[in-house]
Design a protein around this motif. Sequence first.
Motif, PDB file in Angstrom:
ATOM      1  N   HIS A 103      -6.433  -3.668  -7.283  1.00 23.09           N
ATOM      2  CA  HIS A 103      -6.937  -3.558  -5.916  1.00 23.09           C
ATOM      3  C   HIS A 103      -8.120  -4.514  -5.799  1.00 23.09           C
ATOM      4  O   HIS A 103      -8.955  -4.589  -6.706  1.00 23.09           O
ATOM      5  N   ARG A 158       0.238   0.512  -8.740  1.00 23.89           N
ATOM      6  CA  ARG A 158       1.626   0.924  -9.021  1.00 23.89           C
ATOM      7  C   ARG A 158       2.615   0.239  -8.067  1.00 23.89           C
ATOM      8  O   ARG A 158       3.724  -0.111  -8.464  1.00 23.89           O
ATOM      9  N   ARG A 159       2.201   0.050  -6.825  1.00 22.44           N
ATOM     10  CA  ARG A 159       3.079  -0.544  -5.818  1.00 22.44           C
ATOM     11  C   ARG A 159       3.202  -2.057  -5.989  1.00 22.44           C
ATOM     12  O   ARG A 159       4.285  -2.627  -5.857  1.00 22.44           O
ATOM     13  N   THR A 160       2.072  -2.727  -6.272  1.00 19.40           N
ATOM     14  CA  THR A 160       2.074  -4.195  -6.278  1.00 19.40           C
ATOM     15  C   THR A 160       2.024  -4.816  -7.672  1.00 19.40           C
ATOM     16  O   THR A 160       2.307  -5.997  -7.817  1.00 19.40           O
ATOM     17  N   ASP A 220      -5.086   3.140  -7.558  1.00 18.57           N
ATOM     18  CA  ASP A 220      -3.975   3.428  -8.464  1.00 18.57           C
ATOM     19  C   ASP A 220      -2.642   3.278  -7.736  1.00 18.57           C
ATOM     20  O   ASP A 220      -1.701   2.689  -8.277  1.00 18.57           O
ATOM     21  N   VAL A 221      -2.562   3.762  -6.512  1.00 19.03           N
ATOM     22  CA  VAL A 221      -1.345   3.598  -5.710  1.00 19.03           C
ATOM     23  C   VAL A 221      -1.057   2.107  -5.497  1.00 19.03           C
ATOM     24  O   VAL A 221       0.082   1.652  -5.646  1.00 19.03           O
ATOM     25  N   HIS A 222      -2.097   1.356  -5.171  1.00 25.69           N
ATOM     26  CA  HIS A 222      -1.949  -0.083  -4.949  1.00 25.69           C
ATOM     27  C   HIS A 222      -1.420  -0.780  -6.209  1.00 25.69           C
ATOM     28  O   HIS A 222      -0.492  -1.603  -6.126  1.00 25.69           O
TER      29      HIS A 222
END
Length: 98
Positions: free
Chosen positions: A49, A43-45, A39-41
């Motif tokens: 993933h 949101r960041r990219t 989820d972080v990936h």
Amino acid sequence: MRPLLHGDVSNAARALLAAPRRQRSALCRRMIDEAEAADVHVRRTGRLHPFWGNGSLMAAARSRRLADEPGFDDPDYCECFEMVLRALIEHKISRRRS
């Protein structure tokens, strides 16, 4: 981690059911961690993933072998389903404390 739905829990439980009993607890925590990281990936990219997908627990679970979904008359499946729910509760409580 993306919002949790029934399918997330059932897919995670199926992944646990397909795993050896002694590895289930660690696998359950690992899938939750992978969903968080994915989820972080995303949101960041803005991209999925490469291993764990869109940040849902379902995607993290489906990167593994899944047992066929039995009914709730299967005690092993019920234990796996309960393990996922308990791990999610613990995860949410620990995040609130952080």
